[in-house]
Enzyme design. Sequence first.
Site, PDB file in Angstrom:
ATOM      1  N   HIS A  98       1.171  -1.034   0.094  1.00  0.00           N
ATOM      2  CA  HIS A  98       0.035   0.327   0.078  1.00  0.00           C
ATOM      3  C   HIS A  98       1.104   1.042   0.074  1.00  0.00           C
ATOM      4  CE1 HIS A  98      -2.808   2.768   1.059  1.00  0.00           C
ATOM      5  NE2 HIS A  98      -3.298   2.861   2.135  1.00  0.00           N
ATOM      6  N   GLU A 144     -32.399  -7.832   7.141  1.00  0.00           N
ATOM      7  CA  GLU A 144     -33.178  -7.207   6.182  1.00  0.00           C
ATOM      8  C   GLU A 144     -31.820  -6.311   5.226  1.00  0.00           C
ATOM      9  OE1 GLU A 144     -34.914  -7.400   3.888  1.00  0.00           O
ATOM     10  OE2 GLU A 144     -36.204  -8.944   4.529  1.00  0.00           O
TER      11      GLU A 144
HETATM   12  P1  NDP Z   1      -1.116  -6.796   9.928  1.00  0.00           P
HETATM   13  O1  NDP Z   1      -1.458  -5.982  10.859  1.00  0.00           O
HETATM   14  O2  NDP Z   1      -1.702  -8.268   9.624  1.00  0.00           O
HETATM   15  O3  NDP Z   1       0.339  -6.986  10.081  1.00  0.00           O
HETATM   16  C1  NDP Z   1       0.806  -7.956  11.295  1.00  0.00           C
HETATM   17  C2  NDP Z   1       2.357  -7.863  10.929  1.00  0.00           C
HETATM   18  O4  NDP Z   1       2.952  -6.622  11.199  1.00  0.00           O
HETATM   19  C3  NDP Z   1       2.796  -8.695  12.633  1.00  0.00           C
HETATM   20  O5  NDP Z   1       3.535  -9.615  11.580  1.00  0.00           O
HETATM   21  C4  NDP Z   1       2.534  -8.068  13.646  1.00  0.00           C
HETATM   22  O6  NDP Z   1       4.423  -8.712  14.312  1.00  0.00           O
HETATM   23  C5  NDP Z   1       3.834  -7.007  12.683  1.00  0.00           C
HETATM   24  N1  NDP Z   1       3.853  -5.917  13.009  1.00  0.00           N
HETATM   25  C6  NDP Z   1       2.930  -4.872  14.232  1.00  0.00           C
HETATM   26  N2  NDP Z   1       2.985  -3.380  14.452  1.00  0.00           N
HETATM   27  C7  NDP Z   1       4.637  -3.796  14.528  1.00  0.00           C
HETATM   28  C8  NDP Z   1       5.170  -2.982  15.019  1.00  0.00           C
HETATM   29  N3  NDP Z   1       5.259  -1.762  15.518  1.00  0.00           N
HETATM   30  N4  NDP Z   1       6.915  -3.114  14.701  1.00  0.00           N
HETATM   31  C9  NDP Z   1       7.336  -4.398  13.718  1.00  0.00           C
HETATM   32  N5  NDP Z   1       6.702  -5.794  13.362  1.00  0.00           N
HETATM   33  C10 NDP Z   1       5.063  -5.190  13.730  1.00  0.00           C
HETATM   34  O7  NDP Z   1      -0.927  -5.435   8.720  1.00  0.00           O
HETATM   35  P2  NDP Z   1      -1.505  -6.295   7.025  1.00  0.00           P
HETATM   36  O8  NDP Z   1      -0.896  -7.636   6.275  1.00  0.00           O
HETATM   37  O9  NDP Z   1      -2.857  -6.251   7.008  1.00  0.00           O
HETATM   38  O10 NDP Z   1      -0.810  -5.048   5.987  1.00  0.00           O
HETATM   39  C11 NDP Z   1       0.042  -5.307   5.888  1.00  0.00           C
HETATM   40  C12 NDP Z   1       0.156  -3.607   4.704  1.00  0.00           C
HETATM   41  O11 NDP Z   1      -0.401  -4.852   3.912  1.00  0.00           O
HETATM   42  C13 NDP Z   1       0.076  -3.150   4.980  1.00  0.00           C
HETATM   43  O12 NDP Z   1       0.773  -1.025   3.950  1.00  0.00           O
HETATM   44  C14 NDP Z   1      -2.235  -2.321   4.388  1.00  0.00           C
HETATM   45  O13 NDP Z   1      -2.272  -1.308   3.935  1.00  0.00           O
HETATM   46  C15 NDP Z   1      -1.548  -3.645   2.920  1.00  0.00           C
HETATM   47  N6  NDP Z   1      -2.149  -4.139   2.704  1.00  0.00           N
HETATM   48  C16 NDP Z   1      -3.331  -5.558   3.457  1.00  0.00           C
HETATM   49  C17 NDP Z   1      -4.356  -5.631   3.199  1.00  0.00           C
HETATM   50  C18 NDP Z   1      -5.181  -6.919   3.999  1.00  0.00           C
HETATM   51  O14 NDP Z   1      -6.141  -7.488   3.338  1.00  0.00           O
HETATM   52  N7  NDP Z   1      -4.793  -6.367   5.137  1.00  0.00           N
HETATM   53  C19 NDP Z   1      -4.800  -6.170   0.960  1.00  0.00           C
HETATM   54  C20 NDP Z   1      -3.508  -4.825   0.947  1.00  0.00           C
HETATM   55  C21 NDP Z   1      -2.764  -4.180   1.079  1.00  0.00           C
HETATM   56  P3  NDP Z   1       3.807  -9.330  15.840  1.00  0.00           P
HETATM   57  O15 NDP Z   1       2.813 -10.466  15.750  1.00  0.00           O
HETATM   58  O16 NDP Z   1       5.183  -9.020  16.219  1.00  0.00           O
HETATM   59  O17 NDP Z   1       2.866  -7.453  16.246  1.00  0.00           O
END
Ligand code: NDP
Length: 334
Positions: A106, A225
Amino acid sequence: MKIYVESDVEQGKAGVSRIAVIGYGSQGRAHALNLRDSGIDVTVGLRPGGPSWQRAEADGIKVAPPARAAAGADIVAILVPDMAAPRVWRDIESSVKPGAAILFAHGFNIHYGSIQAPDSIDVILVAPKGPGALVRRQYEEGRGVPCLMAVAQDATGRAKARALAYAHGIGGTRGGVLETTFAEETETDLFGEQAVLCGGVTELVTQGFETLVEAGYQPEVAYFECMHELKLIVDLLHEGGLAKMHQFVSDTAKYGDLTRGPRVVDESTRERMRTVLKEIQDGTFAREWRAEYEAGMPRYKAMMAADMAHPIEQVGRELRARMSWLRTEQQDAA
Ligand code: NDP
Ligand code: MG
């Protein structure tokens, strides 16, 4: 518009043998597993002790702290939540080798300038048009979710070839890859989720529900609905557009649609959609969301709690518990 497919991939030109995937959530897990199964050397970058670490290990994939995973990789895919990404970038920036590419799903942080990449690296985007679970499942079934790809910075002359090679590795070329820009992807993605997909639809559903309940109808009937039956309609739209929906609903429903729909969502709605879009384009929304996130999300949490306490949620929970088949559908979607 050109749609890139498998025969457009130039593996040699892309020069991609090692990929780091930072984050193992919805997108991260799907990308990492698909890339690995496509024969690419993948290391997942995660904070030690975080919930994802064990999951990645259990999937048999290499895991390391983010900076270690990024070191030496040809592509570093940053697939953590958008608000967390700038901090993750600060941690890994010095480990990303000159001539490598950083990749996003994204365009938010690049487009609004909260991540600034040095001139020596490529900045690319591969955004599957579906949630991670679907990206993984389609790949396993020999198919692929269509993707958008874009190049924000081409330091090596190979940025586009790399984006295409990555999209290919996650199965995207099977579904087709469309070229866009970071600006177009970011602004249309935000607009879609705000005006139509998440914001628009949930307001339409809850206000429809409230209108019926306020008029004295039973909440359970109003729920069926305005919320439950939405899926039947959305599935038809998804499969065959307006035409397929019209094929499957009654003449009475069609006449009501054509005459009443434009009265509920009218020119004044479109005017407010334009305002919402303008706030996306001029950065107002991005600044507001960043400030809210940095402040610990007090308004976000309060508004979310109110949404979760809405009567439609209480009625919905009770009714859904009686529809056992919904549980498997939800697992499929997760
Ligand atoms: P998630 O919320 O699923 O990502 C979670 C992951 O990120 C976990 O592995 C987590 O690790 C890690 N994480 C979270 N916070 C931190 C932090 N502060 N530091 C390091 N690691 C961290 O993300 P998405 O997959 O939803 O989104 C990722 C990208 O993809 C974004 O840019 C989103 O806009 C894009 N995107 C998402 C879609 C979707 O369907 N979800 C669709 C298309 C694009 P831990 O377990 O250690 O917390
Ligand atoms: Mg809402």
